[in-house]
Design a protein around this motif. Structure first.
Motif, PDB file in Angstrom:
ATOM      1  N   ASN A 295      35.222  67.967  -3.279  1.00  0.00           N
ATOM      2  CA  ASN A 295      36.477  67.302  -3.634  1.00  0.00           C
ATOM      3  C   ASN A 295      37.529  68.388  -3.893  1.00  0.00           C
ATOM      4  O   ASN A 295      37.542  68.995  -4.962  1.00  0.00           O
TER       5      ASN A 295
ATOM      6  N   ALA B 292      40.707  68.588  -4.609  1.00  0.00           N
ATOM      7  CA  ALA B 292      41.617  68.505  -5.764  1.00  0.00           C
ATOM      8  C   ALA B 292      40.875  68.831  -7.055  1.00  0.00           C
ATOM      9  O   ALA B 292      41.355  69.572  -7.909  1.00  0.00           O
ATOM     10  N   MET B 293      39.666  68.269  -7.191  1.00  0.00           N
ATOM     11  CA  MET B 293      38.911  68.513  -8.423  1.00  0.00           C
ATOM     12  C   MET B 293      38.429  69.955  -8.482  1.00  0.00           C
ATOM     13  O   MET B 293      38.455  70.571  -9.547  1.00  0.00           O
TER      14      MET B 293
ATOM     15  N   GLU C 164      39.799  72.621  -7.245  1.00  0.00           N
ATOM     16  CA  GLU C 164      40.934  73.471  -7.646  1.00  0.00           C
ATOM     17  C   GLU C 164      41.231  73.321  -9.130  1.00  0.00           C
ATOM     18  O   GLU C 164      41.479  74.295  -9.829  1.00  0.00           O
ATOM     19  N   GLY C 165      41.209  72.071  -9.595  1.00  0.00           N
ATOM     20  CA  GLY C 165      41.504  71.808 -11.006  1.00  0.00           C
ATOM     21  C   GLY C 165      40.498  72.469 -11.927  1.00  0.00           C
ATOM     22  O   GLY C 165      40.856  73.032 -12.962  1.00  0.00           O
ATOM     23  N   LEU C 166      39.228  72.414 -11.542  1.00  0.00           N
ATOM     24  CA  LEU C 166      38.193  73.041 -12.374  1.00  0.00           C
ATOM     25  C   LEU C 166      38.357  74.549 -12.413  1.00  0.00           C
ATOM     26  O   LEU C 166      38.220  75.174 -13.463  1.00  0.00           O
TER      27      LEU C 166
ATOM     28  N   LYS D  97      41.120  76.292 -11.859  1.00  0.00           N
ATOM     29  CA  LYS D  97      42.331  76.649 -12.616  1.00  0.00           C
ATOM     30  C   LYS D  97      42.094  76.495 -14.116  1.00  0.00           C
ATOM     31  O   LYS D  97      42.502  77.341 -14.915  1.00  0.00           O
ATOM     32  N   GLY D  98      41.435  75.406 -14.504  1.00  0.00           N
ATOM     33  CA  GLY D  98      41.138  75.195 -15.922  1.00  0.00           C
ATOM     34  C   GLY D  98      40.260  76.316 -16.466  1.00  0.00           C
ATOM     35  O   GLY D  98      40.445  76.784 -17.590  1.00  0.00           O
TER      36      GLY D  98
ATOM     37  N   CYS E 167      42.377  79.368 -16.997  1.00  0.00           N
ATOM     38  CA  CYS E 167      43.218  79.211 -18.181  1.00  0.00           C
ATOM     39  C   CYS E 167      42.406  79.559 -19.436  1.00  0.00           C
ATOM     40  O   CYS E 167      42.860  80.298 -20.311  1.00  0.00           O
TER      41      CYS E 167
ATOM     42  N   TYR F   1      48.890  79.947 -10.673  1.00  0.00           N
ATOM     43  CA  TYR F   1      47.466  79.964 -10.324  1.00  0.00           C
ATOM     44  C   TYR F   1      47.292  79.912  -8.813  1.00  0.00           C
ATOM     45  O   TYR F   1      47.942  79.111  -8.134  1.00  0.00           O
TER      46      TYR F   1
ATOM     47  N   CYS G 203      40.785  71.458 -20.861  1.00  0.00           N
ATOM     48  CA  CYS G 203      40.123  71.357 -19.552  1.00  0.00           C
ATOM     49  C   CYS G 203      41.007  71.857 -18.423  1.00  0.00           C
ATOM     50  O   CYS G 203      40.584  72.649 -17.599  1.00  0.00           O
ATOM     51  N   THR G 204      42.238  71.345 -18.358  1.00  0.00           N
ATOM     52  CA  THR G 204      43.090  71.703 -17.220  1.00  0.00           C
ATOM     53  C   THR G 204      43.759  73.040 -17.498  1.00  0.00           C
ATOM     54  O   THR G 204      43.654  73.604 -18.580  1.00  0.00           O
TER      55      THR G 204
ATOM     56  N   GLU H 145      48.727  71.053 -13.845  1.00  0.00           N
ATOM     57  CA  GLU H 145      48.706  69.676 -13.343  1.00  0.00           C
ATOM     58  C   GLU H 145      49.550  68.768 -14.233  1.00  0.00           C
ATOM     59  O   GLU H 145      50.220  67.846 -13.741  1.00  0.00           O
TER      60      GLU H 145
END
Lengths: 777, 157
Positions: A664, A666-667, A669-671, A673-674, A677, A715, B138-139, B143
């Motif tokens: 997935n 989108a997910m 990438e989100g994971l 990036k998170g 961070c 990111y 989490c993010t 986003e």
């Protein structure tokens, strides 16, 4: 957007519930009649409990029970049974639970808890793992030799503060160093920190008249909760129901069994009535387990042209007052000690050491962010000595198929991916070729640092998972899997994998969001980025099971051979002529003939999975296979550094991971990036500080700082896809990995920027100033 | 001045309805919303005003409900996440993957919803100032930033 299968940015199944307040977390279940439990915690880091006076508290109306260490003599632990649920005789860290008050409501429980008086006779405090190993250091566990070992491969050293020692011996280190033109030695020191999941840990417990124990908890490991309660209190596993609703972030902190034991004891003391125990933020940070600290010494040797030949390393984990999963952290660090590089000669000692700090548990990356900081900072120093581009040094030494890991596992493209491709790609993302240090004028330096990483599971060799499939009468599917939804949408990922396997619309696959150990198939734990692999494999097997049933049943009804049939879009059809078909809905609850006759019952699918070729590591050499595969990647951080104030701005953070197959985009990438961070937080600001008596000073989010909105860089994320052949559709896990190399890349960037070696975290301006000037104004 | 001495029934205006709750004088709004009215969308995260997970709107302004006494909220218009229905910011959070575990989401939604309601085209510094009040673990926050900007610039209506 395609609605079927993998490789597409599917929206998570529980999305609507999470933007409306409808999603329920453990503390949101507010049943009338539920009692509240309140912890009383130690104000002393190491001391004998001289007395606990509960008389005033007992007099508060509405108090139903008060527990102390004397009420629960048992010891608990996942690896080594060394921890009393409530301190007995002595306390070993600031924040340790000492007493538990159970009352009709939170107000009364808090009032009573404030009236409990505990007196301590302070003992000398052990402030770190280095000090813990010094001759004559105070002993934290006098009875270490008598503790029951839960696993065979934990080796406590009685009479010392060493809880466990993991060794790696590969090749001949002495010979290796003798072949080296350049030798680098370095020391590193990393602090303890905390998970800071936004939902603090919470658990409720009740015991029904027939003895059935019900636990609702914010846990990553409901089946471990069941196992531990069963073992500790001799209750049949079948008489313990553990339910986990939505979990508000875990990051490893909710993998250990913690509040569940106390909630159970509280309910037992209150005649089985439901009791809820919710951590305050302060308790969640210091009473419940936190993230490990580390002290490390590394010696690396390389030839003139930068080929690594030998490594000698000692890692001392600051495990705090109790073992928890610490011995496994020591193992993970030893297993991955070289980073994703080929070194023929390796000697590594990784020790889990007791101190009087809060005890530690798993944290996103399972020790790898710490060990990666050490090895990657050391490589940058070595590159400087060799006058070699740091990226080039990593590229040259990247593990290649046919070589072996420190524990002598043969590397393949499938089990270890393509690190060189990741390094090349990340260089492009941050424009590495322009140089890693650019003077912008006005006292500002723009600098970049790079780091590579790898990580495997370090799971038990027999970790297992399962999946159940049932059908609704309209032909849609219900999927039941045992992973907990802690954030990375693993339930939806399981549905995506099933959607691909059954070639059907994902909106027609319904996933059970909660876990209940009575009806959800077993899953080891939702940890180690292993869920996609383990649950994915179980789901694929369940999909195969129903596919076989659908084909053989349709073959009878359609009067053909099963192998002439295929499935798709909720139909079983003739391969030679797809217009001839039977719909799932006509098959999955029995086939019904017009005259009333019926065939077959409801269709149920099941799939089980267990790790197959992992083993225990040899005690002397570490030889053995610790996980099914490694996820590798390369990361970079860019900063703009102020040469006068020693402050800096984070401008870019980049990650390239060999994902095998991105399920997935989108997910994923989100994971990542998170993760980056959180890694920037660890690198730049997060740490526990203690006073001279060992008391933690940062017990609120006012003083313990995490990354906030507006402080984050640009990111950049990309993926390489070298299939892991045993993974579902070639996929590797990637939920933790964004964090792993970021503190190291930040440390490298800032070291380049300021021209001093920064070997401690977090990289506060004051620390940089100290390293740069030695503290002279 | 409005005073309370004992446990008292108060009337709160929540999500456009009058709701009654039995409170102690020292009760905080967060606990009354959750335990008294069953509105568990606002989450406890720190009870210290540091994390923003409990944010609700009071007369349209984001307020950390752990820092407000229930008694202080009497006579004011309270909006919780349960009072939002199919708003642009909720759709933006879903479409742009602005949450993972979901625990901080209610709080962030309330801040973003209020910001979008009060300002047309705030500069980045103002967006940062509004959103730095809350924590998401989490993010990467990127986003969430994209989601609020998509609403502010009318891409998601």
């Amino acid at each position: 957007m395609s609605k079927t299968g993998i490789g597409v940015p599917v929206i998570r199944k529980e999305a609507a519930s999470k933007v409306t307040g409808e999603a329920k977390y453990t503390a949101d279940f507010l049943e009338p009649g539920t009692l509240t439990a309140q912890l009383v915690t130690s104000t002393c880091a190491h001391g004998v409990i001289a007395g606990i006076d509960t008389s005033a508290a007992a007099g508060v109306p509405g108090v139903r029970a008060i527990l102390t260490g004397e009420s629960c003599p048992e010891l608990c632990g996942a690896i080594l049974k060394d921890r009393p649920p409530l301190a007995r005789g002595k306390v070993r860290y600031y924040g340790e639970p000492v007493a538990l008050v159970v009352a009709e409501d939170a107000f009364l429980a808090a009032k009573a808890a404030s009236l409990i008086k505990v007196s301590y006779e302070p003992l000398p405090v052990v402030h770190g793992p280095g000090q813990a190993l010094e001759p004559g250091a105070p002993l934290i566990h006098e009875g270490l030799g008598a503790y029951k070992r839960i696993v065979a491969d934990v080796y406590p050293e009685p009479g010392t503060n060493v809880c466990h020692r993991e060794k790696v011996r590969k090749g001949d280190v002495e010979k290796g160093f003798s072949e080296c033109a350049v030798i680098l030695e370095a020391r590193f020191k990393l602090p303890q920190s905390d998970h800071i999941a936004m939902e603090t840990r919470a658990a409720t417990a009740s015991i029904s008249a027939d003895g059935t124990v019900f636990i609702r908890t914010s846990s990553q490991a409901p089946f471990e909760v069941r196992k531990m309660l069963s073992e500790l209190y001799q209750i049949d596993e079948g008489k313990i129901i553990v339910e986990v609703p939505m979990v508000g972030g875990g990051f490893g902190g909710k993998a250990p069994v913690n509040l569940e034991i106390l909630a159970y004891l509280a309910s037992r003391a209150a005649g089985g009535r439901p009791v809820r125990l919710v951590n305050t933020r302060e308790a969640d940070m210091v009473s419940s387990p936190c993230r490990m600290g580390l002290e490390a010494t590394l010696k690396l040797g390389a030839t003139e042209d930068g080929i690594l030949k030998a490594a000698e390393m000692t890692f001392l984990i600051d495990a705090g007052g109790y073992a928890d999963i610490g011995p496994r952290l020591a193992k993970a660090i030893a297993v991955g000690c070289t980073g994703p590089y080929h070194i023929e000669n390796v000697s590594c000692d990784s020790l889990c050491v007791y101190t009087n700090h809060p005890y530690v548990t798993s944290f996103r990356g399972f020790g790898h962010a710490s060990v990666t900081f050490c090895i990657e900072r050391a490589l940058d120093k070595l590159a400087r000595k060799l006058r070699l581009d740091p990226a080039r040094l990593r590229y040259k030494n990247a593990l290649m198929p046919g070589q072996t890991s420190p524990t002598q596992v043969k590397i393949t493209a499938s089990n270890c991916g393509n690190l060189q491709a990741c390094i090349e790609r990340v260089k492009g993302l941050v424009n590495w070729e322009e140089g890693d240090r650019l003077d912008m004028g006005g006292g500002k330096i723009r600098a970049k640092g790079i780091a590579a990483f790898w990580k495997t599971s370090n799971s038990p060799p027999d970790a297992a998972s399962g999946a159940f499939i049932s059908f609704n009468k309209d032909g849609s599917v219900n999927l039941n899997v045992g992973c907990v939804e802690i954030g990375p949408m693993m339930k939806t990922t399981a549905a995506q994998i099933l959607s691909e396997a059954l070639k059907m619309d994902i909106s027609r696959i319904h996933v059970n969001m909660d876990v209940n150990t009575r009806y959800t198939p077993y899953h080891w734990k939702t940890v180690a980025s292993m869920t996609t692999y383990m649950i994915g494999r179980a789901v694929l097997r369940a999909a195969e099971d129903v596919t076989d049933q659908l084909k053989s049943m349709a073959a009878v009804v359609m009067k053909c051979a099963p192998e002439d049939l295929d499935i798709g879009d909720e139909r079983v059809f003739l391969r030679s002529d797809p217009s001839v078909f039977k719909s799932f809905r006509d098959l999955v609850h029995g086939y019904h003939y017009e005259n009333g006759n019926a065939l077959y019952g409801q269709m149920l699918g099941r799939g089980g999975f267990i790790m197959t070729d992992l083993n225990f590591l040899d005690r002397e050499t570490g030889k053995g296979k610790p996980g099914p595969y490694w996820t590798v990647g390369a990361q970079a951080v860019e900063v703009i550094y102020d040469t006068v104030a020693h402050t800096y701005r984070l401008t870019k953070a980049a990650t390239v991971i060999d994902a095998g197959k991105v399920l997935n985009p989108a997910m994923a990438e989100g994971l990542v990036k998170g993760g980056m961070c959180m890694g920037l937080g660890l690198g730049s600001r997060e740490h526990f500080q203690y006073d001279p008596a060992g008391r933690v000073l940062d017990t609120s989010l006012r003083t313990y700082k995490v990354m906030h909105f507006g402080q984050t860089p640009e990111y950049l994320v990309a993926f390489v896809e070298t299939p892991f052949v045993e993974g579902p559709y070639g996929a590797r896990g990637l939920a933790e990995h964004g964090i792993v190399g970021i503190p190291a890349a930040l440390g490298n960037a800032l070291s380049v920027a300021c021209g001093a070696e920064l070997d401690e975290l977090p990289l506060l301006p004051e620390k940089i100033w100290m390293a740069k000037t030695g503290g002279r104004l | 001045m409005y005073t309370l001495k004992e446990k008292t029934v108060v009337t709160l205006r929540v999500n456009g309805e009058d709701r009654q709750a039995l409170i102690r004088p020292g009760d905080i709004l967060l606990d009354t919303l959750r335990d008294g009215l069953g509105l568990t969308g606002a989450k406890p995260g720190c009870l210290n005003g540091d994390c923003g997970a409990c944010t609700v709107l009071v007369d349209g302004t984001p307020i950390k409900s752990c820092l407000m006494l229930t008694a202080e909220a009497v006579g004011h218009e309270i909006t919780t996440v349960e009072g939002l229905s199919d708003t642009p910011i909720q759709r933006a959070f879903i479409e742009l993957f602005a949450f993972q575990c979901g625990y901080c989401t209610s709080g962030f939604l309330m801040v973003c919803h209020a910001l979008a309601g009060q300002m047309q085209t705030p500069p980045d510094a103002v967006i940062d100032e509004w959103l730095e009040s809350n924590i998401c673990r989490c993010t990467s926050y990127e986003e969430i930033g994209k989601a609020v900007r998509a609403v502010l610039n009318g891409e998601i209506k």
